[in-house]
Design a protein around this motif. Structure first.
Motif, PDB file in Angstrom:
ATOM      1  N   SER A 269       0.847  -1.192   0.000  1.00  0.00           N
ATOM      2  CA  SER A 269       0.000   0.000   0.000  1.00  0.00           C
ATOM      3  C   SER A 269       0.880   1.237   0.000  1.00  0.00           C
ATOM      4  CB  SER A 269      -0.935   0.021   1.219  1.00  0.00           C
ATOM      5  OG  SER A 269      -0.195   0.134   2.426  1.00  0.00           O
TER       6      SER A 269
ATOM      7  N   ALA B 221       0.835   5.588   0.628  1.00  0.00           N
ATOM      8  CA  ALA B 221       0.052   6.595   1.339  1.00  0.00           C
ATOM      9  C   ALA B 221       0.701   7.965   1.223  1.00  0.00           C
ATOM     10  CB  ALA B 221      -0.100   6.216   2.805  1.00  0.00           C
TER      11      ALA B 221
ATOM     12  N   GLU C 253      -4.648   6.705   1.285  1.00  0.00           N
ATOM     13  CA  GLU C 253      -3.923   5.445   1.180  1.00  0.00           C
ATOM     14  C   GLU C 253      -4.478   4.608   0.033  1.00  0.00           C
ATOM     15  OE1 GLU C 253      -2.414   1.799   4.075  1.00  0.00           O
ATOM     16  OE2 GLU C 253      -3.929   3.219   4.770  1.00  0.00           O
ATOM     17  N   TYR C 254      -3.570   4.058  -0.778  1.00  0.00           N
ATOM     18  CA  TYR C 254      -3.967   3.252  -1.931  1.00  0.00           C
ATOM     19  C   TYR C 254      -3.475   1.819  -1.731  1.00  0.00           C
ATOM     20  CZ  TYR C 254      -4.371   1.572  -6.743  1.00  0.00           C
ATOM     21  OH  TYR C 254      -4.699   0.850  -7.861  1.00  0.00           O
ATOM     22  N   ASN C 255      -4.417   0.874  -1.688  1.00  0.00           N
ATOM     23  CA  ASN C 255      -4.101  -0.547  -1.589  1.00  0.00           C
ATOM     24  C   ASN C 255      -3.875  -1.066  -3.009  1.00  0.00           C
ATOM     25  OD1 ASN C 255      -4.471  -3.479  -1.465  1.00  0.00           O
ATOM     26  ND2 ASN C 255      -5.104  -3.140   0.656  1.00  0.00           N
ATOM     27  N   VAL C 256      -2.635  -1.390  -3.323  1.00  0.00           N
ATOM     28  CA  VAL C 256      -2.270  -1.720  -4.706  1.00  0.00           C
ATOM     29  C   VAL C 256      -2.970  -2.979  -5.216  1.00  0.00           C
ATOM     30  CG1 VAL C 256      -0.365  -2.250  -6.268  1.00  0.00           C
ATOM     31  CG2 VAL C 256      -0.080  -0.513  -4.490  1.00  0.00           C
TER      32      VAL C 256
ATOM     33  N   LYS D 104      -5.699  -4.545  -4.193  1.00  0.00           N
ATOM     34  CA  LYS D 104      -7.155  -4.411  -4.200  1.00  0.00           C
ATOM     35  C   LYS D 104      -7.637  -3.243  -5.059  1.00  0.00           C
ATOM     36  CE  LYS D 104      -7.960  -6.418   0.381  1.00  0.00           C
ATOM     37  NZ  LYS D 104      -8.543  -6.192   1.727  1.00  0.00           N
TER      38      LYS D 104
ATOM     39  N   ARG E  36      -8.447   4.624   0.333  1.00  0.00           N
ATOM     40  CA  ARG E  36      -9.001   4.924   1.654  1.00  0.00           C
ATOM     41  C   ARG E  36      -8.652   6.362   2.009  1.00  0.00           C
ATOM     42  NH1 ARG E  36      -6.730   4.641   6.817  1.00  0.00           N
ATOM     43  NH2 ARG E  36      -8.176   4.181   8.524  1.00  0.00           N
TER      44      ARG E  36
ATOM     45  N   SER F  32     -13.744   4.255   2.851  1.00  0.00           N
ATOM     46  CA  SER F  32     -13.117   3.249   2.003  1.00  0.00           C
ATOM     47  C   SER F  32     -13.959   3.109   0.743  1.00  0.00           C
ATOM     48  CB  SER F  32     -13.026   1.908   2.742  1.00  0.00           C
ATOM     49  OG  SER F  32     -12.422   0.931   1.939  1.00  0.00           O
TER      50      SER F  32
END
Length: 213
Positions: A49, A51, A61-64, A66, A70, A91
């Motif tokens: 992730s 941020a 924040e970026y969940n790569v 998924k 967020r 989210s």
């Protein structure tokens, strides 16, 4: 200056690790976080992730893996000369929004509320600090109509012993933690379900190392 942290967690089921690397860019902080899933079978994008943070203001924040974003926004306002801290968390993938509020009545007393928008999930908590050393925290879950209790005591400045009890699950917990800005922190937890016939405690250990690069 760049900062790195490494967190390891062990319990009876599995051992996990989390690492992060951050550096300041003016008022902003850039951070990359990865788990053991990122490197053990990889390198892969699992557990990665990214941020962008402005402390006390916002975190994006970026969940790569998924492809989820967020958002977290923080603000503080004064109510009757008392500081009210507000946090808004959204989210995108889950379409879930949480609002958290905390009102400091005085240095020893604080009221907190946590609510998931569009649901009945709402928790209220009262925090009382006695003499700067002992903390009492009863909390009430409106959706479950249950109480939780926590009592903690600080020793030697950095060591904290905490006991918790969840009335809904009948879960009794004990925790010992030590926190240091220079060397990191650790936490050892033991919990037991009072409903189980065989009351075998569940043990977990967690430690964090902080490094300046």
């Amino acid at each position: 200056m760049m900062k790195a942290s490494l967190k390891g967690k062990y319990d009876a089921d599995k051992t996990t690790g989390v690492g992060s690397l951050s550096f300041n860019a003016g008022d902003l902080k850039l951070r990359a976080t990865m788990t053991d899933a990122t490197v053990v079978a990889g390198p892969t994008l699992n557990g990665l992730s990214l941020a962008l943070e402005k402390p006390g203001s916002f975190i994006i924040e970026y969940n790569v893996p998924k492809k989820d974003v967020r958002f977290q926004f923080m603000n503080r306002v004064m109510i009757a000369e008392k500081p009210l801290s507000l946090t808004y968390i959204h989210s995108r993938l889950d379409n879930r929004t949480i609002v958290d509020a905390s009102l400091a009545i005085d240095p020893a007393n604080k009221l907190s509320a946590n609510h998931m928008v569009g649901t009945k999930n709402c928790k209220l908590k009262y925090t009382y600090v006695h003499g700067g050393m002992a903390t009492f925290e009863p909390s009430y879950d409106l959706a479950k109509d249950t109480w939780d209790f926590a009592v903690s005591r600080r020793f030697y400045g950095d060591d904290v012993v905490k006991a918790t009890y969840q009335t809904s699950s009948k879960l009794l917990g004990m925790e010992w933690s030590r926190s240091s800005k220079s060397t990191g922190s650790f936490k050892v937890c033991a919990s037991v379900n009072l409903v189980d016939e065989v009351k075998t405690p569940k043990l977990t250990a967690e430690t964090t190392w902080n490094l300046d690069i």
